[in-house]
Design an enzyme around this catalytic site. Structure first.
Site, PDB file in Angstrom:
ATOM      1  N   CYS A 101       0.837  -1.203   0.000  1.00 25.60           N
ATOM      2  CA  CYS A 101       0.000   0.000   0.000  1.00 25.60           C
ATOM      3  C   CYS A 101       0.876   1.259   0.000  1.00 25.60           C
ATOM      4  CB  CYS A 101      -0.923   0.015   1.211  1.00 25.60           C
ATOM      5  SG  CYS A 101      -2.022   1.457   1.247  1.00 25.60           S
ATOM      6  N   ASN A 212      -1.349 -10.112  -9.382  1.00 27.64           N
ATOM      7  CA  ASN A 212      -2.425  -9.149  -9.145  1.00 27.64           C
ATOM      8  C   ASN A 212      -2.167  -7.902  -9.985  1.00 27.64           C
ATOM      9  OD1 ASN A 212      -2.921  -6.711  -6.613  1.00 27.64           O
ATOM     10  ND2 ASN A 212      -4.574  -7.649  -7.752  1.00 27.64           N
ATOM     11  N   GLY A 213      -3.246  -7.279 -10.447  1.00 29.77           N
ATOM     12  CA  GLY A 213      -3.102  -6.020 -11.160  1.00 29.77           C
ATOM     13  C   GLY A 213      -3.704  -6.048 -12.551  1.00 29.77           C
TER      14      GLY A 213
END
Length: 335
Positions: A101, A212-213
């Site tokens: 994050c 992921n993404g």
């Protein structure tokens, strides 16, 4: 054999990404009605919130959402170990450490993506959690931060953290700019580099690597599974949740009949009634349901009715049933 090894031996997996302000308890209950096997994640919860805050509220979840992972934000090994134990005691299936994050608030707390610059500290924290619990401990991270974005950098980071005993990594296939880009911009502006994630799997074949993404279709997910062990879908699974309806069959080989969109809402009603009796506002639950009929006749009327009525004083389950009546039930069509 450790819990880490057991997870490695499982077949391909598909998960729904932890998303702040989105993947709360109500969202996960809803998504579980659509897919029985997808791994779900909590929003990121900081160690400070669990240790000093209302732990019961933060960890409370419906046991029907299993398998579900608890994502932690933090950097202190002792605090991470304590919170991992809280998560295991609360019935979570996995403990995940957020090392991806990029928000300012996260950086100021010395956790999230900025921890990529401190692989030894991450490894220490992961080792402490692994020692503390008997469920898998995993790390979600990125390909780099700021100018620390070479393949050598991320490879060394993975190697260092893996030496702590962590065998499972979820790789967001973008770097993060900690200075100059907002968290929202960091989800789109840094280019996707799927090939680097594939290379990590080749260089660390003993590790379980999820990607992921930018993954928006199950066809895209299946293509990735030719190169890595698992796929994590984020915003698409939230805005178009019924994409998960085919996951159990395509990814997990479960041929069981899935609920129709209308059946999902019918099964949500008793849960919503119970949550409202506990004081949960209707609008806080229905916001997760807006995308259920994405791409279907009546989707706009469904969204509008919920948006215009769920927040009104005295709003109850009739808001749902009235909205549902505006959408044709495809399961009743006769060809």
């Amino acid at each position: 054999m450790t819990s880490q090894d057991l997870d490695i031996n499982n077949a391909h997996r598909l998960s729904v990404a932890p998303m702040l302000d989105w993947t709360d308890r109500d969202c996960r209950y809803f998504l579980r009605l659509i897919s029985k096997h997808s791994l779900l994640y909590t929003e990121m919860i900081t160690t400070g919130a669990l240790i000093h805050g209302d732990r019961g509220r933060f960890l409370n979840h419906d046991m029907s959402d299993i398998p579900v992972a608890l994502q932690l934000g933090g950097s202190d090994p002792e605090a991470l170990a304590k919170c991992a134990q809280y998560g295991e005691q609360a019935g979570y299936s996995e403990i995940n450490l957020n090392v991806g994050c990029p928000s300012d608030r996260v950086q100021s707390g010395s956790f999230g993506a900025c921890l990529m610059a401190e692989p030894e500290l991450v490894a220490e924290g992961v080792a402490a959690m692994i020692d503390a619990v008997n469920i898998p401990v995993t790390v979600k991270t990125r390909l780099g931060i700021d100018k620390l974005d070479s393949y050598e950098f991320v490879s060394n980071f993975i190697g260092e953290v893996a030496s702590s005993g962590c065998n499972i990594f979820i790789m967001h296939a973008r770097k993060a700019w900690l200075e100059g880009l907002s968290p929202k911009e960091n989800r789109d502006i840094p280019p996707l580099e799927y090939e680097r994630v594939y290379q990590l799997k080749q260089d660390f074949p003993h590790l379980h690597i999820d990607i992921n993404g930018g993954i928006k279709t199950l066809e895209h997910a299946q293509q990735h599974l030719n190169h890595v062990d698992g796929v994590m879908i984020g915003r698409e699974a939230y805005h178009n949740p019924y994409i998960l309806a085919e996951v159990d069959k395509l990814i997990f080989g479960d041929e069981s009949e899935v609920l129709s969109r209308h059946e999902v809402i019918q099964q949500m009603l008793p849960y919503i009634e119970q949550r409202m009796a506990e004081g949960r506002p209707l609008k806080s639950i229905t916001r997760h349901l807006l995308g259920l009929f994405q791409g279907r006749p009546g989707a706009k009327a469904w969204r509008r009715h919920l948006s215009e009525n769920a927040h009104l004083k005295g709003a109850d389950l009739r808001v749902l049933t009235d909205a549902l009546a505006l959408v044709p039930d495809a399961s009743t069509f006769i060809e």
